[in-house]
Design a protein around this motif. Structure first.
Motif, PDB file in Angstrom:
ATOM      1  N   TYR A 181      -7.681 -15.145   5.515  1.00 43.72           N
ATOM      2  CA  TYR A 181      -6.674 -14.068   5.471  1.00 43.72           C
ATOM      3  C   TYR A 181      -7.129 -12.992   4.493  1.00 43.72           C
ATOM      4  O   TYR A 181      -7.909 -13.282   3.578  1.00 43.72           O
ATOM      5  CB  TYR A 181      -5.325 -14.613   4.954  1.00 43.72           C
ATOM      6  CG  TYR A 181      -4.677 -15.617   5.863  1.00 43.72           C
ATOM      7  CD1 TYR A 181      -3.751 -15.228   6.820  1.00 43.72           C
ATOM      8  CD2 TYR A 181      -4.998 -16.969   5.768  1.00 43.72           C
ATOM      9  CE1 TYR A 181      -3.153 -16.155   7.664  1.00 43.72           C
ATOM     10  CE2 TYR A 181      -4.411 -17.906   6.609  1.00 43.72           C
ATOM     11  CZ  TYR A 181      -3.487 -17.493   7.552  1.00 43.72           C
ATOM     12  OH  TYR A 181      -2.903 -18.406   8.390  1.00 43.72           O
ATOM     13  N   PRO A 182      -6.600 -11.766   4.623  1.00 47.47           N
ATOM     14  CA  PRO A 182      -6.809 -10.815   3.527  1.00 47.47           C
ATOM     15  C   PRO A 182      -6.097 -11.367   2.292  1.00 47.47           C
ATOM     16  O   PRO A 182      -5.097 -12.087   2.442  1.00 47.47           O
ATOM     17  CB  PRO A 182      -6.127  -9.533   4.027  1.00 47.47           C
ATOM     18  CG  PRO A 182      -5.214  -9.955   5.125  1.00 47.47           C
ATOM     19  CD  PRO A 182      -5.787 -11.206   5.715  1.00 47.47           C
ATOM     20  N   VAL A 183      -6.599 -11.053   1.106  1.00 47.46           N
ATOM     21  CA  VAL A 183      -6.008 -11.633  -0.110  1.00 47.46           C
ATOM     22  C   VAL A 183      -4.522 -11.281  -0.199  1.00 47.46           C
ATOM     23  O   VAL A 183      -3.697 -12.102  -0.581  1.00 47.46           O
ATOM     24  CB  VAL A 183      -6.790 -11.176  -1.366  1.00 47.46           C
ATOM     25  CG1 VAL A 183      -6.099 -11.650  -2.636  1.00 47.46           C
ATOM     26  CG2 VAL A 183      -8.217 -11.723  -1.315  1.00 47.46           C
ATOM     27  N   SER A 184      -4.151 -10.076   0.226  1.00 44.48           N
ATOM     28  CA  SER A 184      -2.737  -9.666   0.155  1.00 44.48           C
ATOM     29  C   SER A 184      -1.887 -10.350   1.223  1.00 44.48           C
ATOM     30  O   SER A 184      -0.664 -10.250   1.189  1.00 44.48           O
ATOM     31  CB  SER A 184      -2.615  -8.151   0.342  1.00 44.48           C
ATOM     32  OG  SER A 184      -2.984  -7.808   1.671  1.00 44.48           O
ATOM     33  N   GLU A 185      -2.548 -11.024   2.179  1.00 44.41           N
ATOM     34  CA  GLU A 185      -1.860 -11.642   3.332  1.00 44.41           C
ATOM     35  C   GLU A 185      -0.944 -10.629   4.014  1.00 44.41           C
ATOM     36  O   GLU A 185       0.172 -10.946   4.419  1.00 44.41           O
ATOM     37  CB  GLU A 185      -1.101 -12.909   2.918  1.00 44.41           C
ATOM     38  CG  GLU A 185      -2.045 -13.997   2.439  1.00 44.41           C
ATOM     39  CD  GLU A 185      -1.439 -15.385   2.390  1.00 44.41           C
ATOM     40  OE1 GLU A 185      -0.501 -15.655   3.151  1.00 44.41           O
ATOM     41  OE2 GLU A 185      -1.928 -16.197   1.587  1.00 44.41           O
ATOM     42  N   SER A 186      -1.436  -9.414   4.143  1.00 41.86           N
ATOM     43  CA  SER A 186      -0.649  -8.373   4.803  1.00 41.86           C
ATOM     44  C   SER A 186      -1.468  -7.744   5.923  1.00 41.86           C
ATOM     45  O   SER A 186      -2.484  -7.084   5.675  1.00 41.86           O
ATOM     46  CB  SER A 186      -0.235  -7.306   3.786  1.00 41.86           C
ATOM     47  OG  SER A 186       0.179  -6.138   4.476  1.00 41.86           O
ATOM     48  N   MET A 219       0.844  -1.200   0.000  1.00 41.24           N
ATOM     49  CA  MET A 219       0.000   0.000   0.000  1.00 41.24           C
ATOM     50  C   MET A 219       0.879   1.250   0.000  1.00 41.24           C
ATOM     51  O   MET A 219       1.963   1.265   0.550  1.00 41.24           O
ATOM     52  CB  MET A 219      -0.852   0.012   1.272  1.00 41.24           C
ATOM     53  CG  MET A 219      -1.906  -1.060   1.294  1.00 41.24           C
ATOM     54  SD  MET A 219      -3.586  -0.520   1.110  1.00 41.24           S
ATOM     55  CE  MET A 219      -3.693   0.983   1.972  1.00 41.24           C
ATOM     56  N   ARG A 240       0.618 -11.745   8.561  1.00 42.19           N
ATOM     57  CA  ARG A 240      -0.272 -12.098   7.440  1.00 42.19           C
ATOM     58  C   ARG A 240      -1.743 -11.892   7.795  1.00 42.19           C
ATOM     59  O   ARG A 240      -2.604 -11.918   6.943  1.00 42.19           O
ATOM     60  CB  ARG A 240      -0.038 -13.554   7.022  1.00 42.19           C
ATOM     61  CG  ARG A 240       1.341 -13.770   6.389  1.00 42.19           C
ATOM     62  CD  ARG A 240       1.714 -15.247   6.389  1.00 42.19           C
ATOM     63  NE  ARG A 240       0.733 -16.024   5.666  1.00 42.19           N
ATOM     64  CZ  ARG A 240       0.346 -17.255   6.013  1.00 42.19           C
ATOM     65  NH1 ARG A 240       0.844 -17.836   7.069  1.00 42.19           N
ATOM     66  NH2 ARG A 240      -0.546 -17.902   5.309  1.00 42.19           N
ATOM     67  N   ASP A 266      -1.555  -3.889   5.793  1.00 40.38           N
ATOM     68  CA  ASP A 266      -2.532  -3.418   4.797  1.00 40.38           C
ATOM     69  C   ASP A 266      -3.910  -3.245   5.424  1.00 40.38           C
ATOM     70  O   ASP A 266      -4.615  -2.269   5.155  1.00 40.38           O
ATOM     71  CB  ASP A 266      -2.692  -4.471   3.689  1.00 40.38           C
ATOM     72  CG  ASP A 266      -1.796  -4.214   2.497  1.00 40.38           C
ATOM     73  OD1 ASP A 266      -0.884  -3.384   2.621  1.00 40.38           O
ATOM     74  OD2 ASP A 266      -2.022  -4.870   1.454  1.00 40.38           O
ATOM     75  N   THR A 288     -11.001 -10.976   1.278  1.00 35.83           N
ATOM     76  CA  THR A 288     -10.454 -12.101   2.048  1.00 35.83           C
ATOM     77  C   THR A 288     -10.461 -13.390   1.229  1.00 35.83           C
ATOM     78  O   THR A 288     -11.179 -13.510   0.246  1.00 35.83           O
ATOM     79  CB  THR A 288     -11.291 -12.335   3.323  1.00 35.83           C
ATOM     80  OG1 THR A 288     -12.654 -12.492   2.944  1.00 35.83           O
ATOM     81  CG2 THR A 288     -11.148 -11.188   4.301  1.00 35.83           C
ATOM     82  N   LYS A 289      -9.667 -14.335   1.688  1.00 37.03           N
ATOM     83  CA  LYS A 289      -9.652 -15.669   1.064  1.00 37.03           C
ATOM     84  C   LYS A 289      -9.479 -16.697   2.173  1.00 37.03           C
ATOM     85  O   LYS A 289      -8.841 -16.408   3.198  1.00 37.03           O
ATOM     86  CB  LYS A 289      -8.504 -15.773   0.055  1.00 37.03           C
ATOM     87  CG  LYS A 289      -7.138 -15.611   0.704  1.00 37.03           C
ATOM     88  CD  LYS A 289      -6.002 -15.737  -0.288  1.00 37.03           C
ATOM     89  CE  LYS A 289      -4.669 -15.528   0.412  1.00 37.03           C
ATOM     90  NZ  LYS A 289      -3.542 -15.359  -0.462  1.00 37.03           N
TER      91      LYS A 289
END
Ligand SMILES: Cc1cc2nc3c(=O)[nH]c(=O)nc-3n(C[C@H](O)[C@H](O)[C@H](O)COP(=O)(O)OP(=O)(O)OC[C@H]3O[C@@H](n4cnc5c(N)ncnc54)[C@H](O)[C@@H]3O)c2cc1C
Length: 462
Positions: free
Chosen positions: A105-110, A1, A71, A113, A96-97
């Motif tokens: 997790y958030p898709v960015s795994e951050s 980001m 993550r 973020d 999310t995924k």
């Protein structure tokens, strides 16, 4: 980001020393996931409301940024209300995924973020955020007399009459703030480096709430075994069981990490959550058992190793008997060619673990591996590897805990709206409550769910 963690948003205010009390509709103590969820859901439900977050840190969501090893395991498909949480996160713009075991997790795994995104939404929604603002006291101010007649000054900027207000003050009393509704989202006592140090419990208690006994939860476990130093650094896949007075309380499969003080890893954190004891009990009542035989036929391996050891012994002995007299004098040296018991486990277990298995089997790791021809010896090793025992002596403590077990008594809180049953328009959410879940997204799920519900309920009440 693009947003740096240090960025200060437009709505961030610095507290002015000795400022007069300012007022708002909903005041939120704590800008972690629970507090930010409460603020955004309240504002989305009631766009005209004046909402303020006060946080003692200079950065919001510090703990959130460290979650899931960076993550952010944000929820779990098995957690209560998880669909509501996913939909809420989606509405805020957090994609999310889900992965194995229902971990989401958030898709960015951050994790950073997620915290940045939430802070951005606070700014876009016009929610005021005061950073570096530690709330040290909270009280209820009556604005009506006993006949419900408003006392002087009994109206907010919105002109609504009200019976009581919450007023909060800072440590040095250099600022005060009043609100119609108050959300305590000040976290628990775990990982104090991220901000929460138990203030939420003190504030809730000062408003009449009971706080149950608190324990560090989801922490590494200290063990008394003096041999652990040899195991330090070893990681192994195991089924870990927690026994209390010999009875199994809990079991979980996962990676166990040996440290110089004891055991760590997600499955050990989850075991630590079950290590509660009453008066007259202690860590002595518990045992941890590890089965490290999963996915490998140890019995077959030991039988084959026994045969190899016999052949090896015969070969070395034959070589020795063919030596000249002078060479035979160096037979001590040749003895090192005998297959030792500990060597049987090379490529199966790390050396430290192999030595511990042999030790707990009551055997000597330097013995000749040909002792494995004895079925009793093989049985002892198999029993040891499938039930390696460690004696807990303590938990690693608040510093390394991921969560607080215990907190504001849930019996005093409405479990739908998270409103206090003792004081109307007081809401208590997140880790300040007596709720703690296993690793896997359950704790963030609870923080987001309770914050969201409390924000919506508070917005309805003002
Ligand atoms: C290393 C680590 C990893 C984790 N990983 C996960 C994970 O992957 N998944 C999961 O579900 N859970 C995880 N957790 C647990 C999760 O982070 C917590 O359950 C969650 O942050 C609790 O949210 P909260 O908003 O209630 O409290 P917090 O996140 O602790 O936020 C409380 C806020 O209140 C502020 N505050 C405290 N006192 C005051 C005061 N007097 N005045 C003003 N402000 C105050 C603090 O500064 C803080 O910002 C992890 C925890 C740790 C420590």
């Amino acid at each position: 980001m693009a947003h740096s963690t240090q960025k200060r948003y437009a709505n961030t205010r610095n507290i002015t020393a000795k400022a007069p009390a300012s007022v708002c509709d909903i005041l939120i103590i704590g800008g972690g996931p629970a507090g930010m969820a409460a603020a955004t859901s309240a504002k989305l439900s009631h766009p005209d409301s004046e909402i303020v977050i006060l946080d003692k840190n200079e950065i919001l969501g510090r703990k959130l940024r460290a979650t899931g090893n960076g993550r952010c395991n944000i929820t779990n498909t098995c957690a209560d209300g998880y669909e509501e949480v996913i939909a809420f996160l989606f509405s805020l713009g957090i994609a999310t995924k889900s992965k194995e075991r229902g971990f989401v997790y958030p898709v960015s795994e951050s994790a950073p973020d997620v915290a940045e995104l939430l802070e951005l939404r606070l700014e876009q929604l016009g929610i005021k955020v005061y950073k570096g603002a530690t709330v040290s006291a909270v009280s209820v101010v009556p604005y009506c007399d006993k006949q419900d007649r408003p006392l002087d000054g009994a109206s907010f900027n919105s002109g609504i009459s009200f019976k009581t207000a919450f007023t909060i003050a800072s440590i040095d009393n250099d600022y005060r703030m009043e609100s119609q509704a108050l959300v305590i989202a000040a976290g628990g006592k775990s990982a104090p480096v991220y901000g929460a140090t138990g203030d939420g419990f003190l504030l809730a208690r000062s408003l009449g709430h009971s706080v149950t006994r608190t324990f560090p939860s989801l922490t590494p476990v200290e063990c008394g075994n003096s041999e652990l130093t040899g195991l330090s650094g070893v990681r192994v896949r195991a089924t870990a069981k927690l026994l209390k007075d010999g009875e199994q309380l809990y079991e979980e499969n996962g990676e166990v990490q040996f440290t110089k003080y004891g055991l760590s890893g997600i499955c050990i954190f989850n075991l630590s959550r079950m290590m509660r004891f009453g008066k007259g009990e202690g860590f002595d009542n518990f045992d941890i058992s590890l089965d490290v035989t999963e996915g490998f036929n140890l019995s077959e391996w030991l039988t084959a190793a026994a045969k190899r050891a016999v052949v090896n012994r015969e070969t070395v002995d034959a070589r020795n008997s063919q030596r000249s007299a002078i060479e035979a004098n160096s037979a001590v040296c040749e003895n090192s060619s005998y297959n030792k018991l500990v060597e049987v486990f090379m490529t199966v277990y790390k050396e430290g673990l192999a030595m511990e298995i042999i030790r707990q089997a009551g055997l000597d790791y330097t013995s000749n591996a040909s002792i494995l021809t004895d079925a009793d010896v093989r049985d002892k090793i198999i029993r040891s590897a499938s039930d390696l025992r460690f004696k807990p002596t303590g938990l690693k403590g608040w510093k390394e805990a991921q969560c607080t077990s215990g907190g504001v008594d849930m019996h005093e809180i409405d479990d739908e709206s998270f409103e206090s049953k003792l004081l109307p328009k007081l809401y208590i959410v997140g880790e300040t409550l007596d709720y703690d879940g296993f690793c896997g997204g359950y704790n963030l799920n609870h923080a987001f769910l309770s914050g969201k519900r409390a924000g919506e309920a508070a917005a309805r009440e003002i």
